[in-house]
Structures are given as C-alpha cells and as structure tokens.
Enzyme design. Structure first.
Site, mmCIF file in Angstrom:
data_model
loop_
_atom_site.group_PDB
_atom_site.id
_atom_site.type_symbol
_atom_site.label_atom_id
_atom_site.label_comp_id
_atom_site.label_asym_id
_atom_site.label_seq_id
_atom_site.Cartn_x
_atom_site.Cartn_y
_atom_site.Cartn_z
ATOM 1 N N TYR A 150 0.861 -1.184 0.000
ATOM 2 C CA TYR A 150 0.000 0.000 0.000
ATOM 3 C C TYR A 150 0.891 1.225 0.000
ATOM 4 C CZ TYR A 150 -3.500 3.427 1.597
ATOM 5 O OH TYR A 150 -4.348 4.515 1.705
ATOM 6 N N ASP A 245 9.339 2.733 -0.277
ATOM 7 C CA ASP A 245 8.305 3.398 0.509
ATOM 8 C C ASP A 245 8.481 2.950 1.961
ATOM 9 O OD1 ASP A 245 6.126 4.418 1.749
ATOM 10 O OD2 ASP A 245 4.641 3.625 0.330
ATOM 11 N N LYS A 273 4.567 8.958 9.188
ATOM 12 C CA LYS A 273 4.335 8.375 10.513
ATOM 13 C C LYS A 273 5.306 8.848 11.589
ATOM 14 C CE LYS A 273 1.952 4.518 8.297
ATOM 15 N NZ LYS A 273 0.588 4.266 8.656
HETATM 16 N N1 PMP Z 1 2.907 4.132 2.224
HETATM 17 C C1 PMP Z 1 2.896 3.228 3.202
HETATM 18 C C2 PMP Z 1 3.905 2.120 3.191
HETATM 19 C C3 PMP Z 1 1.956 3.308 4.227
HETATM 20 O O1 PMP Z 1 1.949 2.384 5.201
HETATM 21 C C4 PMP Z 1 1.017 4.359 4.210
HETATM 22 C C5 PMP Z 1 -0.032 4.518 5.296
HETATM 23 N N2 PMP Z 1 -0.328 3.426 6.024
HETATM 24 C C6 PMP Z 1 1.080 5.282 3.169
HETATM 25 C C7 PMP Z 1 2.032 5.147 2.200
HETATM 26 C C8 PMP Z 1 0.109 6.434 3.093
HETATM 27 O O2 PMP Z 1 0.342 7.323 4.112
HETATM 28 P P1 PMP Z 1 -0.821 8.339 4.583
HETATM 29 O O3 PMP Z 1 -1.885 7.493 5.186
HETATM 30 O O4 PMP Z 1 -0.119 9.232 5.559
HETATM 31 O O5 PMP Z 1 -1.276 9.062 3.374
#
Ligand code: PMP
Length: 434
Positions: A150, A245, A273
């Site tokens: 994701y 990511d 995060k």
């Molecule tokens: N990339 C990864 C690996 C994530 O875990 C997340 C959120 N869980 C995101 C992108 C998206 O981040 P946000 O919810 O702050 O938009």
C-alpha cells in the site's frame, strides 16, 4: 471467549451512531470502522504511554499506536512540550523556519541516502511526488508496484493494494480512471522471476519500481532473500528509479529503515508516521541529482501550504532526538521480540496454527499453517479466526489493529507487564477460538 466477553460499550456505540451521520462508515479512514472484524469501533478519548482509554472507561493496551507513528508511546513528555512550545510561537508561517532544517538533519543522520528531501503532509503525498519525480527524471511512464503493498490512496498506486483496500477485499477502487493505472504494472511480492520477465520485456519503459521493502500493509511480510537485491539490480541495469516506501518501515524495522537493515540503497525514499510524532506529515528524498529537479530548483512541480509545518517539525525533532539516544529504539524491538515469542508459544501450546511474523518493532500474527510470503498467502490466512481472536483480545482490554492485514506496532514504553498481559489474554483467546 464467550464467558469472558465484557459488557457492551454503550458510549462508543452512541458516539459511533452519531458519527455515521457525518462520515462514510462513521470514520475518517476505512480500517477504523471495524469492517474487517465486525462490531463497533471504540471511541478513544486519550492515550498515555502504551495505553489508550476508550469512551466507555476501559484502558486498553494499544498495539495500533495510530498505525505506527507513536514509537515512544502516546503523549511522551518531550513531544508534548515541544508541540506546546511550537504552537505558542505560531502554528504556520508560509515561510522557511529553522525547525525544517533541524528535522531534515536528524532524518539524514538516520537515513543517509536522503541527501536532499522535501516535507509534505502525508505518506500519500510523499509517494505521489516521488513517482512524479521518477517519471520526470526518466521521461518514462510505467511504474511497477507489488500486490498487497500500500502506498497511499493516489490513483496510480491504487491497484491491488494492501491496508484498507485489502481489509475491504477491493481489487481496486471505482473512480480511478483506467488511464491512471494503465501505466502501473502490479507484480507478486517476493517474486524475482516475475520482475525479471517484465524488465526483460519492457525495462526501457519503466520509470520506477516502488516497494514496501518490508511489507506491512498486508501484515508483516519480510522480503525474501535476494528480492531487494534484484530490485536494485534491475532498476540500475535499466536506468529506472528505485523507490523504497518506508512510510511504515522507516525507524521501525531498524532505526535507519529497511535500507539500512538490508544494506540496499534506493534512489528515493518516502517517509511518514514516526517523523511527525503523530501529527500529519510525510517526506520524500534521496539522490541529490534527482531531488534537485523539484521546483523551484528544477521544473518538477510539487508544493504544499502546510508542508514543513513548524508544530509538526517540532514533534518530529523531539521524537527523533529521543530515538537517537543509545538503547532507546532497542527497547521497542526487545518488546516486539518478547511479544512474538510469547504469542508463538501460546499458539503452540493451544495447538492453533499461527505464524507470528515480526521484524524490528512490527509484528503480525497470521492464522496460517505456513509462512506468509506474499499477498496470495496473506489472503489465504484465516480471517474469521483472526476476527474472533481480535474480539477476544479486545474484551480483555488489548487493542490490536482491526484487520488480519495490518501490522501491530510496539513502542519503547511497552514493558514486560503489558507483554505478559497480552500473552495471557492471547492464551485465553486462542483456547476459546471458534
Ligand atoms: N505508504 C505506506 C507504506 C503506508 O503504510 C502508508 C499509510 N499506512 C502510506 C504510504 C500512506 O500514508 P498516509 O496514510 O499518511 O497518506
């Protein structure tokens, strides 16, 4: 479980009913609604250390930790006072402030590959921007992502995604135009052969490969031996951009992220995060020659009214300063190891097939007889059993993420006491599993 089931949670139920009038599913992000496990979500009124308190007066051991940010636990004194001090000086300026440079310097000390970076306000934005940059720099359109990974909810990466998309069992989302994902190739995670084939066929059209270097959004799935190496090798051979990511894995699988743990350096990294201490944040950065193509230094446009927000920066500085102290991060990793061992032991004792997959400060118990290595094996795990387990834990005041496809997070303030309580609760839950 049945006998241990606690009384209803009338206040959360009342608040949830009210919220449903205002928000789709009563929530502002899908997984929170408990669709993956059934039942009514708890309304949280405060967090403290490893605990959250719900509106019904229960104090829960928290393994959600806001889906990752709270690596020091809830409301650590240093972060709260940094936020307060910053807010008193003004919440946003639309002009540079020194806190941005300070946080960047700290981030770089943990993740040296981020030679030049940019702050944004979410992980989604960080990914969107990194992909735009990769496409601009290569003059190519195609991106490769992996099933069950994701990368936020931007159109281009909303194809066979993990997290809430996995929890709700959606292959993709209506409203994403075909054109937006036409240039997105989705490959199975941990499959070097599939990767090799695509590169051999159309390597010169590929702008970027984006990957969760340790998958966390289908539950914790570590990279197979050689997988990250193959990504690095193929992207280098075909002049494509490798994007790690690390929005979730950053500071969590290792203080320096997965790239430090595995010794593979990506061209670009996305973070989120942890670097905002629970306030809205994201960052992307990497090779200077790429990042200097971002406006105003280069032509690739990306901007944000609230980017580099001084309150958020102050929170991030406080978190990373504390994490930089010797032994602090290790406390969270030790707690994770202890929980993983404890869960595996009670599962064995109760003769329930559970794979406790964990790395650094992240953990997922999969109800599966064999190791989960990709999205297909994650989906094959028993989600009905997970839901029973989840509710049995919750009824004993243990708050796990409400989906079989999410990661449990630990903090530096989860101690032996919380771990023991959790393992004991898990033993009861597993014994009574339907
Ligand atoms: N990339 C990864 C690996 C994530 O875990 C997340 C959120 N869980 C995101 C992108 C998206 O981040 P946000 O919810 O702050 O938009």
């Amino acid at each position: 479980m049945k006998s241990k089931e606690k009384a209803a949670t009338p206040e959360s139920e009342r608040l949830y009913e009210e919220a449903r009038g205002y928000f789709p599913g009563g929530v502002n992000s899908p997984v929170r609604a408990f669709n993956g496990v059934g039942g009514c979500p708890r309304f949280i009124i405060r967090g403290r250390g490893p605990y959250v308190e719900d509106a019904d007066g229960n104090t829960l051991v928290d393994y959600v930790l806001a889906y990752g940010p709270h690596i020091l636990g809830h409301a650590p004194a240093s972060v709260v006072s940094a936020i307060g001090d910053a807010a008193l000086r003004g919440t946003s300026f639309g002009a540079p402030s020194v806190a941005e440079t300070k946080l960047a310097r700290l981030i770089q000390s943990f993740v040296p590959s981020m030679q030049v970076m940019r702050f944004v306000t979410s992980g989604t934005e960080a990914v969107m921007s990194a992909i735009r940059l990769a496409r601009a720099a290569t003059g190519r359109s195609v991106i490769i992502k992996f099933e069950g990974n994701y990368h936020g909810h931007a159109d281009a990466v909303l194809a066979r995604a993990g997290s809430g998309v996995a929890t709700l069992g959606l292959p993709d989302s209506p409203g994403v135009p075909e054109g937006a994902t036409r240039d997105t190739i989705v490959l199975p995670y941990n499959n070097v052969e599939a990767l090799r084939e695509v590169f051999a066929e159309s390597g010169r059209e590929i702008a970027a490969v984006i990957v969760e270097p340790v998958a966390g959004n289908m539950g914790v799935v570590p990279p197979a031996a050689g997988f990250l190496e193959a990504l690095r090798w193929q992207t280098t051979a075909y002049d494509a951009v490798l994007i790690f990511d690390e929005v979730m894995t950053g500071f969590r699988v290792h203080p320096g992220g997965a790239q430090t743990l595995y010794g593979i350096t990506p061209d670009l990294t996305t973070l989120g995060k942890v670097i905002g201490g629970g306030l809205p944040v994201g960052a992307y950065g990497g090779r200077a020659d790429l990042m200097r193509q971002i406006a105003p230094e280069g032509p690739v446009y990306q901007a944000g009214t609230l980017a580099g927000n001084p309150v958020v920066m102050a929170a991030g500085i406080a978190v990373l300063s504390e994490l930089a102290s010797a032994g602090v991060w290790q406390r969270a990793a030790d707690a994770t190891n202890a929980l993983a061992e404890g869960l595996a032991e009670v599962a064995k004792r109760e003769r329930v097939d559970v794979q406790v997959q964990h790395i650094g400060t992240m953990l997922t118990p999969f109800f599966s007889a064999s190791a989960v290595t990709d999205y297909a094996t994650a989906r094959a795990s028993d989600t009905t059993r997970f839901a029973s387990f989840f509710h049995a834990l919750l009824s004993q005041d243990i708050f796990a993420p409400p989906s079989a496809f999410e990661t449990w997070f630990l903090s530096t303030v989860h101690t032996g006491a919380e771990i023991d309580r959790t393992v004991n609760a898990a033993a009861v839950a597993l014994r009574n599993l339907k």
